[in-house]
Every structure is written in structure tokens, then in C-alpha cells.
Design an enzyme around this catalytic site. Structure first.
Site, PDB file in Angstrom:
ATOM      1  N   ASP A  26      52.698  41.975  40.514  1.00 30.04           N
ATOM      2  CA  ASP A  26      53.241  43.239  39.984  1.00 30.04           C
ATOM      3  C   ASP A  26      52.219  44.119  39.260  1.00 30.04           C
ATOM      4  OD1 ASP A  26      55.441  41.915  40.944  1.00 30.04           O
ATOM      5  OD2 ASP A  26      56.591  41.956  39.101  1.00 30.04           O
ATOM      6  N   GLU A  74      57.454  44.393  42.062  1.00 34.40           N
ATOM      7  CA  GLU A  74      58.866  44.391  41.654  1.00 34.40           C
ATOM      8  C   GLU A  74      59.449  45.759  41.994  1.00 34.40           C
ATOM      9  OE1 GLU A  74      59.635  43.490  37.523  1.00 34.40           O
ATOM     10  OE2 GLU A  74      61.792  43.816  37.769  1.00 34.40           O
ATOM     11  N   LYS A 131      59.758  42.244  45.746  1.00 34.19           N
ATOM     12  CA  LYS A 131      60.717  41.313  45.150  1.00 34.19           C
ATOM     13  C   LYS A 131      61.705  42.072  44.270  1.00 34.19           C
ATOM     14  CE  LYS A 131      57.603  39.843  41.369  1.00 34.19           C
ATOM     15  NZ  LYS A 131      58.435  40.200  40.241  1.00 34.19           N
ATOM     16  N   LYS A 134      62.474  38.964  39.006  1.00 34.78           N
ATOM     17  CA  LYS A 134      61.252  38.698  38.256  1.00 34.78           C
ATOM     18  C   LYS A 134      60.480  37.562  38.945  1.00 34.78           C
ATOM     19  CE  LYS A 134      62.738  41.604  35.096  1.00 34.78           C
ATOM     20  NZ  LYS A 134      62.315  43.021  35.213  1.00 34.78           N
ATOM     21  N   THR A 160      54.041  40.740  33.912  1.00 40.87           N
ATOM     22  CA  THR A 160      53.572  40.397  32.587  1.00 40.87           C
ATOM     23  C   THR A 160      53.646  38.872  32.409  1.00 40.87           C
ATOM     24  OG1 THR A 160      55.793  40.643  31.605  1.00 40.87           O
ATOM     25  CG2 THR A 160      54.365  42.568  31.572  1.00 40.87           C
ATOM     26  N   CYS A 164      57.440  38.316  34.620  1.00 44.89           N
ATOM     27  CA  CYS A 164      57.351  37.971  36.046  1.00 44.89           C
ATOM     28  C   CYS A 164      56.383  36.836  36.329  1.00 44.89           C
ATOM     29  CB  CYS A 164      57.023  39.218  36.852  1.00 44.89           C
ATOM     30  SG  CYS A 164      58.409  40.374  36.854  1.00 44.89           S
TER      31      CYS A 164
HETATM   32  N1  TIU Z   1      56.524  42.339  36.407  1.00 46.01           N
HETATM   33  C1  TIU Z   1      57.208  42.170  35.267  1.00 46.01           C
HETATM   34  O1  TIU Z   1      56.850  41.389  34.409  1.00 46.01           O
HETATM   35  N2  TIU Z   1      58.323  42.973  35.066  1.00 46.01           N
HETATM   36  C2  TIU Z   1      58.808  43.297  33.859  1.00 46.01           C
HETATM   37  O2  TIU Z   1      59.886  43.844  33.757  1.00 46.01           O
HETATM   38  N3  TIU Z   1      58.045  42.996  32.788  1.00 46.01           N
HETATM   39  C3  TIU Z   1      58.249  43.325  31.487  1.00 46.01           C
HETATM   40  O3  TIU Z   1      57.486  42.864  30.637  1.00 46.01           O
HETATM   41  N4  TIU Z   1      59.237  44.117  31.175  1.00 46.01           N
END
Ligand code: TIU
Length: 223
Positions: A26, A74, A131, A134, A160, A164
Site C-alpha cells: 500500500d 488498498e 485488496k 487491510k 502502515t 495493513c
Molecule cells: N494500508 C493501510 O495501512 N491502510 C490504512 O488504513 N492504514 C492506516 O494507518 N489508517
């Protein structure tokens, strides 16, 4: 057979290169760019941007070795038919998935913000997995791709750490894959949650996986 000896916590690892893929989770404009969705919600995206240079280094080395590289994104269909209401309702109207954000409709496939950042643009030969969740295994072809390529080990990078990346590491463990997280190649909007997530992954003998960093992986590849 060539193997990679990688220093990691809680213990060093020996990996079969043929069975190892680089997974970049992501690294999308909406999460990393100053005019993306993450920043729009008030997050400090510079915390995430620190991962770009180390991921670039690992990606270049992986490409040079002919490793399987998998990028994930995502996002959702424009009609939101793959987005459960529970995921939509988390933010006030105007800040929700599908609403108009600074880089197009938030987390919608095809919008500018949904794209992978220019610095890590996938090659046409690389796999990009869209995807809706998460966890990258949920409602995707990830496991099919891993099986076709004989992959058992996943080098985990991206954002993050606590959302995810964590969800994907936990799922990888349940699906029978070894997840090896590169600590400088993952980041969170919260340094505390980043640290807590890495601590949890490697606790109890590596209950969810291993933690290493780009320097130790690159050193293993060079030796
Ligand atoms: N890719 C991912 O971690 N999506 C999130 O929504 N992360 C957040 O930290 N919000």
C-alpha cells in the site's frame, strides 16, 4: 543450493531465495503524499515517507536478483460494492472512502490517490494486487500467486506497520508463510504503534514472524 542467512529477531533466518518474495504494501499516494487522504485526516505523512528510500534500495536489489515482487494497493470499486458499511462508517461524511478527497475519490481504484507513489512505480512485469481489506490475503489472488511461484517466505515492507502490514503478517502466519518485516521499510502514523506492532510480531519466539531491516537484508544478499 544458495541460501540467504539473514540476521533477524528473535533469531537469524536461513531463506531459500527461490521461495522468497518481496511484498510492498500500500505505498499509495493517498497514504504518503502531503495532499493525500492520510494527510487530509490530519496525519503526519513524513513519518511514512522515511520508508521510501530504504524500500527503493531493497526493491532495486530484489529486481537485480530476479526476485518475485508483489505490490499491493488498498482500494475499492467505484460503486463501493466491495466495501462493507462497517468500513465506510468510520469517518464523518466528507472524509469517507469514496468521498472526494484531495487526490480524487478516497481509496477508489483508478483515482490518482489510489496509485502507487511514483518513487516505487511497479514494473510491467511485477504483480499488483488490489485488496479491499487491510489483510492482503482477504478477497484477493495473493495466495494463488504465492502458490504458483512456490513462495514460502515474504519480506514485508510498506505502510502502515500497525494496520495493513500487521494484518497481512498475522494472516501470512495463519496461511503458513514466514513473514519477515523490514523495520525501516515499514512505518505508521504513530511511532508508538509502529514500535508496539514490531515488538508483538517478534515476541514469544516470533509468534507472528521475524523483524530485521534493509541493511541486514542487503548485507545478506551481498555476501
Ligand atoms: N494500508 C493501510 O495501512 N491502510 C490504512 O488504513 N492504514 C492506516 O494507518 N489508517
Amino acid at each position: 543450493m544458495t541460501t540467504w542467512q539473514i540476521d533477524a529477531e528473535p533469531a537469524p533466518l536461513t531463506l531459500d531465495p527461490e521461495a522468497t518474495a518481496l511484498v510492498i504494501i500500500d505505498m499509495q499516494k493517498d497514504f504518503l503524499y502531503p495532499d493525500g487522504y492520510g494527510a487530509f485526516l490530519g496525519n503526519d505523512v513524513t513519518l511514512l515517507q522515511r520508508t521510501i528510500a530504504p524500500i527503493q534500495a531493497v526493491l532495486a536489489a530484489a529486481r537485480a536478483r530476479g526476485m518475485l515482487v508483489i505490490h499491493t494497493r488498498e482500494g475499492h470499486r467505484p460503486d463501493l460494492s466491495d466495501c462493507p458499511p462497517t468500513k465506510l462508517d468510520r469517518w464523518p461524511p466528507g472524509h469517507r472512502i469514496g468521498d472526494m478527497g484531495p487526490m480524487g475519490r478516497i481509496l477508489i481504484q483508478g483515482e490518482v490517490g489510489h496509485a502507487i507513489i511514483d518513487e516505487l512505480a511497479p514494473l510491467p512485469s511485477e504483480i499488483v494486487i488490489d485488496k479491499p481489506g487491510k489483510n492482503a490475503f482477504y478477497a484477493t489472488v495473493l495466495e494463488q500467486v504465492l502458490r504458483q511461484h512456490g513462495i514460502r517466505n515474504l519480506l514485508i515492507t510498506g505502510v502502515t506497520t500497525d494496520v495493513c502490514c500487521s494484518a497481512t503478517v498475522i494472516a501470512a502466519n495463519d496461511h503458513g508463510y514466514n513473514a519477515i518485516v523490514l523495520s525501516d521499510c515499514v512505518a505508521s502514523y504513530s511511532p508508538e504503534r509502529h514500535a508496539a506492532t514490531l515488538a508483538t510480531i517478534k515476541a514469544q519466539g516470533g509468534i507472528f514472524g521475524w523483524v530485521t531491516d534493509s541493511g541486514r537484508v542487503l548485507a545478506a544478499w551481498e555476501s
